[in-house]
Design an enzyme around this catalytic site. Sequence first.
Site, short mmCIF file in Angstrom:
data_model
loop_
_atom_site.label_atom_id
_atom_site.label_comp_id
_atom_site.label_asym_id
_atom_site.label_seq_id
_atom_site.Cartn_x
_atom_site.Cartn_y
_atom_site.Cartn_z
N HIS A 42 0.85 -1.20 0.00
CA HIS A 42 0.00 0.00 0.00
C HIS A 42 0.88 1.24 0.00
O HIS A 42 2.08 1.15 0.25
CB HIS A 42 -0.88 0.02 1.26
N HIS A 123 5.56 6.36 -0.80
CA HIS A 123 6.41 5.17 -0.91
C HIS A 123 5.57 3.91 -0.68
O HIS A 123 4.56 3.96 0.03
CB HIS A 123 7.55 5.22 0.12
P1 ATP Z 1 4.22 -3.16 11.98
O1 ATP Z 1 4.42 -1.79 12.62
O2 ATP Z 1 3.30 -4.04 12.76
O3 ATP Z 1 5.49 -3.83 11.61
P2 ATP Z 1 3.12 -1.61 9.81
O4 ATP Z 1 4.23 -0.61 10.01
O5 ATP Z 1 2.77 -1.98 8.43
O6 ATP Z 1 3.44 -2.95 10.58
P3 ATP Z 1 1.56 0.24 11.23
O7 ATP Z 1 2.73 0.59 12.10
O8 ATP Z 1 0.23 0.11 11.86
O9 ATP Z 1 1.81 -1.12 10.50
O10 ATP Z 1 1.51 1.33 10.07
C1 ATP Z 1 0.52 1.37 9.07
C2 ATP Z 1 1.01 2.26 7.96
O11 ATP Z 1 1.25 3.60 8.48
C3 ATP Z 1 2.36 1.83 7.36
O12 ATP Z 1 2.38 2.24 6.00
C4 ATP Z 1 3.37 2.64 8.13
O13 ATP Z 1 4.55 2.85 7.37
C5 ATP Z 1 2.62 3.95 8.32
N1 ATP Z 1 3.08 4.60 9.55
C6 ATP Z 1 3.25 4.05 10.75
N2 ATP Z 1 3.67 4.95 11.66
C7 ATP Z 1 3.78 6.13 11.00
C8 ATP Z 1 4.14 7.47 11.37
N3 ATP Z 1 4.50 7.78 12.61
N4 ATP Z 1 4.13 8.41 10.41
C9 ATP Z 1 3.75 8.13 9.15
N5 ATP Z 1 3.39 6.90 8.73
C10 ATP Z 1 3.40 5.90 9.64
#
Ligand code: ATP
Length: 175
Positions: A42, A123
């Site tokens: 995504h 990205h």
């Molecule tokens: P995991 O953290 O369980 O390894 P994940 O990173 O895919 O998996 P989330 O952390 O819930 O899951 O994030 C969901 C989406 O939001 C991902 O695309 C992640 O890169 C983005 N994301 C997470 N934290 C932030 C942030 N602080 N700022 C911007 N984007 C974020």
Amino acid sequence: MTEKPLRLFFALPCPTALATSICDWRDSQDLGGRPVAPANLHLTLAFLGSQPVAKLDGLRQLGSHLRTDAFMLRLDQVQTIGHGFACLIPSQVPPPLSQLVEQLHAGLSAHGFALDSRPFLPHVTLSREVQKRPNTHPPAFKWQVEGFGLFASESTENGVHYQALQDWPLTAPSG
Ligand code: ATP
Ligand code: MG
């Protein structure tokens, strides 16, 4: 009983056939790290973090008020960002993508959501905890973006799962 908060984000979900092509290509490269599952590919538009369920109605309304034309996204570069996230990046950001993100971020700020202060960097994460800088050029994956969605991220014993809560179509470009 209060419902558990949800970890929310708006994103462009990668169409299944394209996600398969991207992951097949990714798996043929020597990127290392923890590969992202094809179903999880995504492009995040806005990350809201943990939010009470009561916020969902407002977010659904906000999503339904955004108006942007459908567009073609060319993912033509590989880059490592943050702490070892190997990603596909578009070298050119299509104007409708910038418009969508601007409208979304403005609406979220108006509703009092705190957003990441870093500039938006579109990205698609391919692999996490990558140790070495990728030295490869992707075959310019073309993504016809027709819609966006609101997702809840859930941590499961089989890895992260994104639940689509609502999706919205982009408008057909005129002319
Ligand atoms: P995991 O953290 O369980 O390894 P994940 O990173 O895919 O998996 P989330 O952390 O819930 O899951 O994030 C969901 C989406 O939001 C991902 O695309 C992640 O890169 C983005 N994301 C997470 N934290 C932030 C942030 N602080 N700022 C911007 N984007 C974020
Ligand atoms: Mg994360």
